[in-house]
Motif scaffolding. Sequence first.
Motif, short mmCIF file in Angstrom:
data_model
loop_
_atom_site.label_atom_id
_atom_site.label_comp_id
_atom_site.label_asym_id
_atom_site.label_seq_id
_atom_site.Cartn_x
_atom_site.Cartn_y
_atom_site.Cartn_z
N PRO A 59 -7.14 18.18 -4.23
CA PRO A 59 -7.49 16.79 -4.49
C PRO A 59 -7.50 16.42 -5.97
CG PRO A 59 -9.50 18.04 -4.20
CD PRO A 59 -8.36 19.00 -4.04
N PHE A 60 -7.01 17.29 -6.83
CA PHE A 60 -7.13 17.10 -8.28
C PHE A 60 -6.01 16.23 -8.83
CE2 PHE A 60 -8.80 21.19 -6.88
CZ PHE A 60 -10.14 21.00 -7.17
N VAL A 61 -6.00 14.98 -8.39
CA VAL A 61 -4.98 14.01 -8.80
C VAL A 61 -5.67 12.73 -9.24
CG1 VAL A 61 -3.00 12.64 -8.04
CG2 VAL A 61 -3.31 14.96 -7.15
N THR A 62 -5.32 12.28 -10.44
CA THR A 62 -5.82 11.01 -10.96
C THR A 62 -4.62 10.22 -11.44
OG1 THR A 62 -7.87 12.08 -11.66
CG2 THR A 62 -7.40 9.91 -12.60
N LEU A 63 -4.29 9.15 -10.76
CA LEU A 63 -3.11 8.35 -11.07
C LEU A 63 -3.34 7.54 -12.34
CD1 LEU A 63 -0.29 7.45 -10.04
CD2 LEU A 63 -1.45 5.55 -8.92
N PRO A 64 -2.45 7.69 -13.34
CA PRO A 64 -2.57 6.86 -14.55
C PRO A 64 -2.34 5.39 -14.20
CG PRO A 64 -0.97 8.65 -14.87
CD PRO A 64 -1.35 8.63 -13.42
N ASP A 65 -2.97 4.52 -14.93
CA ASP A 65 -2.83 3.07 -14.75
C ASP A 65 -3.19 2.63 -13.33
OD1 ASP A 65 -1.83 2.80 -17.43
OD2 ASP A 65 0.09 3.53 -16.69
N PHE A 66 -4.13 3.33 -12.73
CA PHE A 66 -4.51 3.01 -11.36
C PHE A 66 -4.99 1.58 -11.20
CE2 PHE A 66 -7.47 2.71 -7.81
CZ PHE A 66 -6.71 3.23 -6.78
N ALA A 67 -5.76 1.10 -12.17
CA ALA A 67 -6.34 -0.24 -12.06
C ALA A 67 -5.26 -1.31 -11.94
CB ALA A 67 -7.24 -0.53 -13.26
N VAL A 68 -4.22 -1.18 -12.75
CA VAL A 68 -3.12 -2.16 -12.72
C VAL A 68 -2.33 -2.03 -11.42
CG1 VAL A 68 -0.97 -2.86 -13.83
CG2 VAL A 68 -2.97 -2.27 -15.23
N ARG A 69 -1.99 -0.81 -11.07
CA ARG A 69 -1.21 -0.57 -9.85
C ARG A 69 -1.97 -1.03 -8.61
NH1 ARG A 69 2.23 4.85 -10.69
NH2 ARG A 69 2.16 4.95 -12.94
N VAL A 86 0.84 -1.20 0.00
CA VAL A 86 0.00 0.00 0.00
C VAL A 86 0.87 1.25 0.00
CG1 VAL A 86 -1.75 1.29 1.29
CG2 VAL A 86 -1.93 -1.20 1.08
N ASP A 87 1.96 1.23 0.76
CA ASP A 87 2.88 2.36 0.79
C ASP A 87 3.46 2.64 -0.59
OD1 ASP A 87 4.50 4.37 2.28
OD2 ASP A 87 6.17 3.08 1.64
N SER A 88 3.79 1.58 -1.31
CA SER A 88 4.33 1.75 -2.66
C SER A 88 3.31 2.44 -3.56
CB SER A 88 4.70 0.38 -3.23
OG SER A 88 5.16 0.52 -4.56
N LEU A 89 2.05 2.07 -3.45
CA LEU A 89 1.01 2.71 -4.25
C LEU A 89 0.87 4.18 -3.86
CD1 LEU A 89 -1.26 2.46 -6.37
CD2 LEU A 89 -2.79 1.88 -4.48
N VAL A 90 0.86 4.46 -2.57
CA VAL A 90 0.73 5.84 -2.10
C VAL A 90 1.92 6.69 -2.55
CG1 VAL A 90 0.65 7.31 -0.04
CG2 VAL A 90 -0.77 5.25 -0.18
N VAL A 125 1.66 10.12 -4.80
CA VAL A 125 2.27 11.39 -4.40
C VAL A 125 3.34 11.82 -5.41
CG1 VAL A 125 3.67 12.52 -2.62
CG2 VAL A 125 1.74 11.06 -1.97
N SER A 126 4.14 10.87 -5.86
CA SER A 126 5.17 11.17 -6.85
C SER A 126 4.56 11.68 -8.14
CB SER A 126 6.01 9.91 -7.12
OG SER A 126 6.98 10.17 -8.09
N TYR A 127 3.49 11.03 -8.59
CA TYR A 127 2.82 11.48 -9.81
C TYR A 127 2.27 12.90 -9.63
CZ TYR A 127 -0.60 12.27 -13.39
OH TYR A 127 -1.32 12.84 -14.40
N ALA A 128 1.63 13.15 -8.48
CA ALA A 128 1.07 14.48 -8.23
C ALA A 128 2.17 15.54 -8.28
CB ALA A 128 0.37 14.51 -6.87
#
Length: 168
Positions: A61-71, A42-46, A50-53
């Motif tokens: 709150p305007f952050v949408t992580l690409p490839d979220f489903a896979v990650r 979970v930390d890796s995902l978080v 944060v890195s993407y943002a």
Amino acid sequence: SLVVYFYVSSTERNAFEQQFEEDARKVMDAIGMSLDQTLGAVDSLVVGIVSYARFSNSTWPFVTLPDFAVRAAKARSLSRAVFLNMYPLVQEQDRAEWESYSVKHDGWVQEGMDIQKKSHTNYYRVFDSYEVAPSIHGNEAYDDWDFVTGTNKSGPYMPIWQSSPVIP
């Protein structure tokens, strides 16, 4: 014979207690390693979010992580989680902007459903469609709201955002 009994009894009790302590330590070590792995996934995902943002100059709150489903699917697998999602904190003054943002950036929904359709390890119902509400909504059991105008409560809000699996 009493001396022998007490000696053997004491020796057996000490051996039992020592073995019990060793086994308890092994169990606690295994739990600790499992917890480390779960939190690490979970930390890796978080960290990725944060890195993407930061990299994309996005602000919360305007952050949408690409490839979220896979990650998220990988994090769920490693952590043995059934469901994983984000609840961004949206302040009252950001509500209109968030509602517009969430509709414009809802591609993660279809991406997630497409990946769910291909997965052979689904233990949940796969949906063909899911319409993102154009407004922040509430919980029907506790809140008056409708699909278009949203909740009648004031913020701050924590709308469900990216989720895995996608469940309407």
